[in-house]
Design an enzyme around this catalytic site. Structure first.
Site, PDB file in Angstrom:
ATOM      1  N   ARG A  27     -34.607 -30.061 109.683  1.00  0.00           N
ATOM      2  CA  ARG A  27     -35.613 -28.994 109.714  1.00  0.00           C
ATOM      3  C   ARG A  27     -35.153 -27.809 110.576  1.00  0.00           C
ATOM      4  NH1 ARG A  27     -40.673 -30.482 108.016  1.00  0.00           N
ATOM      5  NH2 ARG A  27     -41.610 -28.880 109.328  1.00  0.00           N
ATOM      6  N   LYS A 489     -24.738 -18.566 100.265  1.00  0.00           N
ATOM      7  CA  LYS A 489     -24.172 -19.837 100.723  1.00  0.00           C
ATOM      8  C   LYS A 489     -23.035 -19.595 101.703  1.00  0.00           C
ATOM      9  CE  LYS A 489     -26.610 -22.195 100.055  1.00  0.00           C
ATOM     10  NZ  LYS A 489     -27.812 -21.923  99.360  1.00  0.00           N
ATOM     11  N   GLU A 492     -24.386 -18.348 105.090  1.00  0.00           N
ATOM     12  CA  GLU A 492     -25.081 -19.406 105.836  1.00  0.00           C
ATOM     13  C   GLU A 492     -24.113 -20.422 106.415  1.00  0.00           C
ATOM     14  OE1 GLU A 492     -27.723 -20.749 102.503  1.00  0.00           O
ATOM     15  OE2 GLU A 492     -29.198 -20.788 104.101  1.00  0.00           O
TER      16      GLU A 492
HETATM   17  O1  M6R Z   1     -38.242 -24.494 101.442  1.00  0.00           O
HETATM   18  P1  M6R Z   1     -38.080 -23.223 100.677  1.00  0.00           P
HETATM   19  O2  M6R Z   1     -37.419 -23.426  99.337  1.00  0.00           O
HETATM   20  O3  M6R Z   1     -39.340 -22.426 100.562  1.00  0.00           O
HETATM   21  O4  M6R Z   1     -37.077 -22.336 101.536  1.00  0.00           O
HETATM   22  C1  M6R Z   1     -36.790 -21.027 101.153  1.00  0.00           C
HETATM   23  C2  M6R Z   1     -35.606 -20.485 101.918  1.00  0.00           C
HETATM   24  O5  M6R Z   1     -35.879 -20.480 103.284  1.00  0.00           O
HETATM   25  C3  M6R Z   1     -34.349 -21.320 101.659  1.00  0.00           C
HETATM   26  O6  M6R Z   1     -34.014 -21.366 100.312  1.00  0.00           O
HETATM   27  C4  M6R Z   1     -33.173 -20.733 102.458  1.00  0.00           C
HETATM   28  O7  M6R Z   1     -32.781 -19.501 101.927  1.00  0.00           O
HETATM   29  C5  M6R Z   1     -32.023 -21.725 102.502  1.00  0.00           C
HETATM   30  N1  M6R Z   1     -31.416 -21.653 103.797  1.00  0.00           N
HETATM   31  C6  M6R Z   1     -30.994 -21.474 101.473  1.00  0.00           C
HETATM   32  O8  M6R Z   1     -29.865 -22.244 101.604  1.00  0.00           O
END
Ligand code: M6R
Length: 616
Positions: A27, A489, A492
């Site tokens: 998380r 990607k 990140e």
């Molecule tokens: O849990 P969620 O799909 O709502 O999260 C959305 C974004 O925070 C999430 O996709 C974020 O961009 C990731 N770090 C992507 O790898």
């Protein structure tokens, strides 16, 4: 953001708490702590900034007294730096009361001033300690934890999940939920609380999500839920579909490697039960009857980050099949533009966690203004699906690595299922196309398994590129969101500057970035599907090549036209035009992971990121 676990029962609570925190590490957090009510009636606590392992090392060096009631927390800093003193739990009432919190108490300043005026002192910079001291203050007046807790939560504003316990009431944990997740795990002679079911899935598969503005009290033999106003509530139980092993690495070097390898299963499981006699039928939407969809004149897809790129891919398909205009909007921008919403607006939110606060708020906003809402979500019992009219779960299984991979392909799959479902119900495309598209979906898992075999090729490429300062990604049509996702990607995971562009936009500015040796990934559309788009992208490749770019093309097997212009070609299997992106993204996921690995970075928990962004 923040992981919470609570335990009451007969086990040694510390082991349960640390296991629960470990499984919720994904998380995102920057410090961790636990508090236990010892068998001697003392409240003992340990907390440390940094990884959970640092807390565990500290506990080995300085063991806590054992006990059967405890709370644990991983903190992602909002108010106050990530240092030991700001970590949770926070103590009050001379160390006899402990409290943990996920969220932000927005009126903490005003409450702190009142409490300070009454002689209370604070040791941390956090909003959480204010809640702990307020609870202690209320406890001093009432002498009853449940009453004091109810009074406390009714005073707080903002977003919070709170768990608290008091040494005077040793077999009780009280908890509350307001704009932040909380689930209950039902055991036999023991009960659990968590931010999500990963907190306790090792011990029980019986769970219930706590509703908005509800208070829970757990003892070893009882669970009671009430509203903030004290009305009793019967929690709705569900079975957790996966077991603890699904959230473990199973021999893979990282969760990310495991989850990328699960791409084929993520799609297969999301399709399962939703194709009947060669046609897509989504039972969760079908249950609402034809009226649910008949009046829809506009579709808005709401999401953030990777999920919004899945939305972009899905928007091409839904608009084409269902013949309804589709917009994709970032959840955090949506409310502030005063969007036009009517009862004929269908809002489809996309969220892996189902807890992203920006998306939750956007869905609430749309719903309050009369829109119909469908949630695409990967987490059972999460808040966004609970607050939507219908939910289409992606069955990708738990996604632990912070950066999303298999959930992305599952989200596109779910959007395609919804698009084909609407097209069938509204009779907007010929049956043969519906059947062909359903077949394309069914063929995807095998094709995705084939794409995974490009791993070695990409590993070599990633090692060669590990010193790159910037990497660009180009795509056209459905390849454009894949370029955006490939760039995200890489940012990140490998902390490299990366940008995705629509290939047609190149000459309108981004081409100025091209210099000798600049690596550019290009997602090449199939010449079989669109000769016109294919030749335009080949021209784009020539334009950047002429300016010194190093081109890595992702092209379908047999496309020979790319060979003279690309430095590297990564092949994907043949698929229909809308299905290519689901295959093309996988090499980019592998590339980002391998490059991060080559740089010695933690691919599962990149710096500064949280899996579940539960604050706005
Ligand atoms: O849990 P969620 O799909 O709502 O999260 C959305 C974004 O925070 C999430 O996709 C974020 O961009 C990731 N770090 C992507 O790898």
């Amino acid at each position: 953001m923040c992981g919470i676990v609570g335990y009451v029962g007969s086990q040694d609570s510390l082991g349960v708490l640390l296991g629960g925190l470990k499984r919720q590490e994904y998380r995102g957090y920057d410090s961790a702590g636990v508090a236990v009510l010892s068998n001697e009636g003392e409240l003992v606590m340990a907390k440390k900034a940094g990884k959970l392992q640092m807390l565990m090392d500290n506990l080995t060096a300085h063991p806590l007294a054992s006990g059967h009631t405890g709370i644990g927390h991983t903190r992602w800093a909002t108010h106050g730096a990530p240092i030991d003193v700001n970590a949770h739990p926070h103590l009050a009432d001379d160390g006899r009361l402990a409290l943990i919190h996920n969220g932000i108490v927005e009126n903490f300043y005003e409450i702190k001033a009142e409490l300070t005026a009454r002689g209370h002192e604070f040791v941390s910079e956090t909003d959480t300690e204010v809640a702990a001291v307020l609870l202690a203050d209320n406890y001093a007046e009432t002498g009853d934890l449940r009453t004091a807790f109810a009074r406390t939560v009714n005073r707080l504003e903002g977003a919070f999940t709170l768990l608290a316990m008091h040494a005077n009431e040793p077999h009780l944990i009280v908890a509350a939920r307001h704009n932040s997740p909380l689930v209950i795990g039902f055991g036999d002679g023991e009960n659990f609380l968590g931010s999500d079911v990963a907190a306790f899935v090792e011990f029980t598969h019986r769970a219930a999500a706590v509703g908005q503005n509800q208070i829970v009290a757990i003892t070893p033999d009882s669970v009671s839920v009430t509203t903030f106003a004290g009305e009793p509530v019967v929690p709705e139980e569900f079975d957790i579909e996966w077991d603890a092993s699904a959230s473990e690495k199973g021999g893979w070097p990282s969760f990310m490697a495991k989850e990328i390898s699960e791409n084929p299963d993520a799609v297969a499981n999301t399709i399962r039960g939703r194709i009947h006699d060669g046609m897509v039928v989504v039972p969760e939407i079908d249950a609402f009857g034809p009226d649910f969809l008949s009046g829809v004149s506009r579709i808005i897809l709401l999401a953030c980050g990777t999920a919004s790129y899945a939305g972009l891919v899905g928007s091409y398909a839904i608009e084409k099949w269902a013949g309804i205009p589709v917009d994709v909007q970032l959840s955090h921008e949506f409310r502030y533009r005063d969007p036009v919403i009517t009862p004929s607006t269908l809002v489809i939110s996309i969220s892996q966690s189902g807890e992203t606060m920006d998306t939750l708020m956007a869905v609430r906003y749309a719903s309050e203004r009369g829109a119909k809402t469908i949630s695409i979500c990967n987490t059972q019992g999460a808040t966004i699906p609970r607050e939507s009219d219908a939910v289409v779960y992606t069955h990708a299984g738990p996604e632990v690595a912070v950066a999303s991979t298999k959930a992305f392909v599952a989200q596109i799959t779910a959007l395609y299922l919804i698009g084909l479902h609407i097209a069938r119900v509204r009779d907007t495309v010929p049956e043969a196309l519906l059947q062909h598209s359903a077949q394309e979906l069914s063929d995807l898992p095998a094709k995705l398994a084939e794409v995974l075999s490009v791993g070695d090729e990409i590993r070599t490429l990633a090692k060669w590129m590990s010193d790159s300062q910037a990497v660009l990604f180009l795509g056209r049509n459905v390849g454009f969101p894949i370029a955006l996702e490939g760039a995200l990607k890489l940012k990140e995971l490998a902390y490299i500057h990366a940008e995705g562009f629509a290939a047609g936009e190149l000459k309108h500015g981004p081409i100025a970035l091209i210099d000798h040796g600049q690596p550019v990934f290009v997602i090449v559309p199939s010449p079989r599907n669109s000769a016109e788009m294919h030749s335009k992208v080949i021209s784009n490749i020539q334009e950047i090549r002429a300016r010194g770019a190093r081109v890595i093309a992702i092209a379908e097997a047999g496309d020979a036209a790319v060979l003279p212009f690309a430095d590297e070609v990564i092949r994907i299997p043949l698929a229909g035009p809308l299905f290519e992106p689901i295959l093309a993204v996988v090499p980019l996921q592998i590339f980002a992971m391998e490059l991060a690995d080559a740089k010695g970075l933690d691919v599962d928990q990149p710096r500064n990121l949280a899996k579940s962004v539960t604050v706005e």
